[in-house]
Write a protein that holds these residues in place. Structure first.
Motif, PDB file in Angstrom:
ATOM      1  N   PHE A  22       4.025  10.082  -1.141  1.00  0.00           N
ATOM      2  CA  PHE A  22       3.592   9.644   0.181  1.00  0.00           C
ATOM      3  C   PHE A  22       2.182  10.127   0.510  1.00  0.00           C
TER       4      PHE A  22
ATOM      5  N   SER B  57       0.322   7.189  -1.074  1.00  0.00           N
ATOM      6  CA  SER B  57       0.412   5.958  -0.283  1.00  0.00           C
ATOM      7  C   SER B  57      -0.315   6.074   1.058  1.00  0.00           C
TER       8      SER B  57
ATOM      9  N   HIS C 240       1.077   7.676   3.658  1.00  0.00           N
ATOM     10  CA  HIS C 240       2.045   7.833   4.741  1.00  0.00           C
ATOM     11  C   HIS C 240       2.045   9.249   5.316  1.00  0.00           C
TER      12      HIS C 240
ATOM     13  N   TRP D 139      -0.650   9.259   7.907  1.00  0.00           N
ATOM     14  CA  TRP D 139      -0.535   8.381   9.063  1.00  0.00           C
ATOM     15  C   TRP D 139       0.865   8.333   9.677  1.00  0.00           C
ATOM     16  N   TYR D 140       1.877   8.796   8.956  1.00  0.00           N
ATOM     17  CA  TYR D 140       3.248   8.548   9.384  1.00  0.00           C
ATOM     18  C   TYR D 140       4.102   9.804   9.394  1.00  0.00           C
TER      19      TYR D 140
ATOM     20  N   MET E 256       8.669  11.110   9.896  1.00  0.00           N
ATOM     21  CA  MET E 256       9.424  11.482   8.706  1.00  0.00           C
ATOM     22  C   MET E 256      10.207  12.761   8.960  1.00  0.00           C
TER      23      MET E 256
ATOM     24  N   LYS F 295      13.000   9.281   2.097  1.00  0.00           N
ATOM     25  CA  LYS F 295      12.002   8.205   2.194  1.00  0.00           C
ATOM     26  C   LYS F 295      12.107   7.470   3.533  1.00  0.00           C
TER      27      LYS F 295
ATOM     28  N   ARG G 216      14.214   7.899   9.217  1.00  0.00           N
ATOM     29  CA  ARG G 216      13.059   8.149  10.075  1.00  0.00           C
ATOM     30  C   ARG G 216      13.480   9.062  11.219  1.00  0.00           C
TER      31      ARG G 216
ATOM     32  N   ALA H  12       0.197  -2.041  11.196  1.00  0.00           N
ATOM     33  CA  ALA H  12       0.348  -0.796  10.453  1.00  0.00           C
ATOM     34  C   ALA H  12      -1.011  -0.390   9.894  1.00  0.00           C
TER      35      ALA H  12
ATOM     36  N   TYR I 180      -2.098  -0.057   7.023  1.00  0.00           N
ATOM     37  CA  TYR I 180      -2.542  -0.631   5.747  1.00  0.00           C
ATOM     38  C   TYR I 180      -2.765  -2.138   5.783  1.00  0.00           C
TER      39      TYR I 180
END
Length: 658
Positions: free
Chosen positions: A321, A324, A326, A329-330, A334, A349, A382, A480, A482
């Motif tokens: 991640f 990627s 994530h 940004w995410y 998580m 994931k 999530r 998003a 990306y």
């Protein structure tokens, strides 16, 4: 006295008008009682705004989106005034409009009771009848602090002036630029009744609030942070007429009947056990049948469309991640990392796409393999805040029907066109037919990749969406990090809109993962990646269908498609034989051989919303027939067994509702 020229904009027309200096927007629109505010040069203004030379002015009608927000925000102010009149010690938080209503937060000694809400609503009615004017005035920071010295939360907001808008409604109070206070002035006496820090605009008068109702109260952290004090929030709704308010309240009653959490328990479909945790559902046998039927049909259609099925693990090293993006940004969405190997973080994931990239990259790829369509029912996790978790529609663990398509740039436009058609047709097969599309574009503060790449991806998506002939609504900044996104928005049986499928074009992850294929000329080229979740998640789609059908699932999805009801014990073997023949044809048929009386059996299975009841007595046994009782209570008697079986098979295969 000199004149000023203004342009009145009423799409698609524009009218130039000369008015006297000092003319207000209220005077400009005095012949149209539906206008409650004005948009001047793109900015919302009170009707008391004095027109300036060269202004382009548009009237804001009360039933427009902006008009409803202004109505509801003004009603929130009336509610706050009423609360402080009933509870003088209450301190003010914020009070923004929200979908279909408004709320206001208060710091009070104890939570509000239902009787408290009734008292506040009665006081609001008095304020509305008084006809108080909403009067705007500009103040300095020091003036605002002096006037609101007893309101600690307002003082904090003054310090936020000019900062970026937040998601908690604070920008409704302050925003950027001028700091303003709105006074509520008694129309008869000119007396100041109440005031609040707010950037507006508001209705001219409380008398223009035709219909409102307070709905409920709840606890809420100040500005949405668990680190801040807990306040008490009162929710309300306001509408341009009493008829519209009644319609909305009737709608809420119907929506409550359809609540998937309620139906899930009543129909024994699923539960969310406390021992497992919030947002983590288990499906019971009856719910498992519906879910399997949903998945099986989806799997069949995907196989016909050329998708290949893959499977990936539930956890991975954090480095995946990082690669990627994530974790950049995410990370907030998580679950925290697990230390399984020394010095190595593993994560549950939150999405499947990085793992699908590894499948693509597991060996060399040729242009002859593209488009490569990888599909997975992949369970992801999530970490949603407890305040937003909601049954199956906002869960912490759920299964996405996740596809990633790898194609050449030349194939991209046709693939998007075919993909969107496939998505819409499959949703129609499940009984959803009323759609519009939403195009989410780049968030200027949160994206990776070049502007040129984003522009190309966005325009390609736009063209694919326009080919469907459906309304296309812009969603600026909603993409998003990306890539841009098309969302399919579907309306259910009672008119609510649900976001269904999403399709995202991504030039960036193939770059980050260094994905390549061999082109016809032997060179190595970068594929385009398209992300696509058709249901969004199986759990959420399950909930949407459950509410859409109010639990009465169409026969092809129903856990039990038909149940045999014997009039007496002697008729049980005959029905069991009928059920065996039906099962041999792939139907889900049961026989109720319990000791309950026939009428009670019928009531029990009506509550379970079984599509067909197959009733048999002496005459049916003698004639080799059955009687059908349909879900709406109608009945058809003396149907030969073969015809009855054929009707059941036909209804299931055609996926129609009965």
């Amino acid at each position: 006295m000199s004149d000023v020229r203004v342009v009145i904009s009423r799409e698609p027309d524009r009218e130039e008008r000369v008015v006297t200096t000092g003319t207000t927007a209220a005077e400009l629109f005095q012949d149209d009682r539906s206008i409650i505010a004005a948009r001047v040069g793109g900015e919302l203004k009170d009707l008391s705004y004095v027109l300036q030379d060269g202004d382009v002015v548009e009237g804001v009608a009360i039933r427009s989106e902006d008009g409803l927000n202004i109505l509801r925000h003004s009603t929130a102010h009336v509610m706050a005034q009423a609360v402080q009149e009933v509870f003088p010690e209450a301190k003010l938080g914020i009070g923004p409009p929200i979908k279909d209503g408004f709320y206001y937060d208060f710091d009070v000694a104890k939570p509000f009771t239902p009787d408290d809400l009734k008292a506040v609503e009665k006081k609001m009615q008095e304020i509305v009848k008084r006809g108080q004017r909403f009067s705007r005035r500009v103040v300095t920071d020091d003036e605002a602090r002096a006037e609101l010295a007893g309101e600690p939360y307002k003082l904090e907001l003054i310090g936020l002036k000019g900062s970026a808008s937040t998601d908690d409604g604070a920008d409704v109070e302050v925003g950027a630029g001028e700091l303003t206070i709105y006074d509520n002035i008694d129309a008869k006496t000119g007396e100041l009744c109440w005031k609040d820090l707010c950037r507006g605009p508001h209705l001219p008068s409380t008398r223009l609030i035709p219909a409102f109702k307070l709905m409920r109260n709840a606890a809420a952290y100040w500005r949405g942070s668990e680190k801040n004090p807990m306040l008490q929030r009162i929710y309300g709704t306001a509408w341009p007429s009493k008829e519209e308010l009644k319609g909305y309240l009737d709608f809420l009653v119907e929506a409550e009947k359809r609540d998937h959490r309620k139906l899930g328990a009543e129909l024994d479909l699923f539960s969310i056990p406390e021992d497992i945790g919030s947002g983590l559902a288990v499906f019971h046998p009856r719910g498992g049948i519906i879910r399997r039927a949903m998945e099986d049909y989806s799997r069949k259609r995907h196989e016909e469309a050329g998708y290949e099925f893959v499977y990936t693990p539930h956890a991975t090293k954090g480095t995946l991640f990082e690669k990627s993006g994530h974790l950049d940004w995410y990370a907030d969405g998580m679950y925290p990392p697990m230390q399984l190997d020394e010095g190595v973080d593993y994560y549950l994931k939150p999405m499947n796409c990085p793992m699908h990239n590894l499948i693509f990259d597991a060996r060399g790829r040729s242009y002859r393999e593209l488009p490569l369509r990888l599909f997975e029912f992949g369970t992801v996790y999530r970490y949603e805040k407890s305040g937003v978790v909601h049954g199956l529609t906002r869960a912490r663990g759920f299964t996405q029907d996740d596809a990633h398509i790898y194609c050449t740039k030349e194939q991209m436009a046709e693939e998007l066109d075919n993909l969107l058609t496939f998505v819409l047709n499959l949703l129609r097969d499940y009984g959803l037919n009323d759609f519009y599309l939403e195009l989410s574009t780049k968030d200027p503060e949160k994206y990776i990749g070049s502007d040129e790449v984003w522009e190309e991806a966005t325009e390609t998506l736009r063209k694919a969406a326009e080919k469907q002939g459906l309304p296309l609504v812009p969603d600026p900044g909603g993409a998003a990090f990306y890539g841009p996104k098309i969302s399919v928005q579907a309306k259910d049986a009672i008119g609510r809109t649900w976001q269904m499928s999403t399709i995202q074009v991504d030039f960036n992850l193939p770059e980050r993962f260094d994905l390549e294929y061999t082109a016809p000329d032997g060179t190595r080229q970068r594929p385009v990646m398209i992300h696509r979740a058709l249901f969004g998640s199986i759990e959420r789609f399950f909930a949407v269908l459950l509410e859409h059908y109010a639990g009465a699932m169409p026969p092809w999805l129903a856990p039990v498609q038909a149940v045999g009801i014997p009039i007496g014990d002697a008729h049980v073997p005959y029905l069991q034989e009928f059920a065996a023949e039906a099962k041999a044809k792939g139907l889900r048929v049961e026989v109720d051989a319990s000791s309950d009386r026939m009428q009670k059996k019928i009531r029990n299975h009506q509550k379970l919303k079984v599509p067909f009841m197959v009733i048999v007595g002496d005459e049916d046994m003698a004639a080799g027939t059955v009687s059908f009782r349909y879900r709406d209570g109608s009945q058809k008697n003396g149907i030969p067994k073969a015809e009855a079986l054929a009707e059941l098979v036909d209804v299931v295969e055609r996926r129609v509702q009965v």
